[in-house]
Design an enzyme around this catalytic site. Structure first.
Site, PDB file in Angstrom:
ATOM      1  N   LYS A  29       8.609  14.234   0.390  1.00 10.54           N
ATOM      2  CA  LYS A  29       7.225  13.140  -0.300  1.00 10.54           C
ATOM      3  C   LYS A  29       6.126  14.252  -0.190  1.00 10.54           C
ATOM      4  CE  LYS A  29       4.359   9.872   2.424  1.00 10.54           C
ATOM      5  NZ  LYS A  29       4.342   8.700   0.595  1.00 10.54           N
ATOM      6  N   ASP A  34       4.931   7.805   7.068  1.00 12.58           N
ATOM      7  CA  ASP A  34       6.526   7.913   6.352  1.00 12.58           C
ATOM      8  C   ASP A  34       7.427   9.154   5.563  1.00 12.58           C
ATOM      9  OD1 ASP A  34       5.740   5.159   5.468  1.00 12.58           O
ATOM     10  OD2 ASP A  34       4.105   5.963   4.250  1.00 12.58           O
ATOM     11  N   GLY A  91       4.772  -0.619  -0.098  1.00 12.65           N
ATOM     12  CA  GLY A  91       6.065  -0.547   0.424  1.00 12.65           C
ATOM     13  C   GLY A  91       7.914   0.512  -0.657  1.00 12.65           C
TER      14      GLY A  91
END
Length: 247
Positions: free
Chosen positions: A48, A65, A25
């Site tokens: 990211k 994501d 998560g």
């Protein structure tokens, strides 16, 4: 470890978000933290640097994501600013990279490129910059073009980033959390806080496990994140004071 002795984030309020494992998560927690920061008037950006498991689109490879982090940032960022290195196959990035290099359709992962992407976001001067890792702390990136083995943790160490640890609450999490925190500290960084993410709400002895982690980890518990449909639903769960975001 006292927060009074913790190093300050290296640039603005910059944090590296890692996890006890993959699928614990990190993105959900990162997006919720970004929402909480936005609510108190802070500008935010997310990075990211590397992802695997992407959909091929007309605009290029897209990782779910990274898309969520892009949307959660208050600064308007292009996808490539958020996620500059992406692989289509949902496997470890160093393996995905090796397959592409072997086929003649790719280049080595270079920490230099990751550093450039980070500095680009630093220059935008958001109040908060969250860098989300991939997998766990010691994620291999494979050898670079000069033959040196690399890890994503090398990036966090190079920039002296304060670390937020996401603990997926499930069987084995205490061991994974302690080993991860130990590795981070041995690398010379500070775990400024950890998050208990409720992967299994019916986990046996949940409260006892959380209490054990509070006793054994030197970093403070930033929040308990229940299962929810959207990060916005849990943004009030965090104690931002521990991160130095509220005076």
């Amino acid at each position: 470890m006292s927060l009074n002795n913790a190093q300050q984030p290296s640039v603005q309020h910059a944090f590296f978000v890692t996890g006890t494992d993959t699928e614990v998560g990190k993105t959900f927690v990162s997006c919720a933290l970004l929402a909480a920061c936005r609510d108190i008037g802070l500008s935010t950006a997310a990075y990211k640097p590397i992802s695997a498991g992407c959909e091929r689109t007309t605009l290029g490879l897209r990782n779910e994501d990274a898309l969520q982090l892009q949307l959660a940032s208050s600064l308007v960022l292009d996808y490539d600013e958020v996620n500059p290195i992406a692989f289509e196959k949902p496997i470890a990035p160093h393996l995905a990279c090796a397959k592409k290099v072997a086929s003649g359709d790719g280049t080595f992962i270079e920490l230099h490129d990751i550093n450039l992407g980070y500095q680009h976001l630093v220059d935008k001067q958001s109040d908060v910059l969250l860098v989300e890792g991939a997998g766990g702390w010691r994620l291999p990136l494979g050898k670079n073009s000069e033959g040196y083995e690399q890890y994503l943790s090398d990036f966090a160490v190079a920039h002296k980033l304060a670390v937020i640890l996401v603990v997926g609450m499930r069987l084995g999490c205490v061991n994974h959390a302690l080993l991860t925190a130990q590795a981070i500290e041995q690398d010379g960084l500070i775990v400024v806080g950890w998050v208990a993410n409720m992967l299994e709400p019916d986990m046996p002895f949940l409260e006892e496990n959380i209490q054990s982690l509070q006793n054994l980890l030197q970093a403070p518990l930033l929040g308990r994140v229940p299962r929810a449909s959207a990060p916005e639903d849990v943004k009030a769960c965090f104690g931002l004071q521990a991160l130095g975001l509220i005076t």
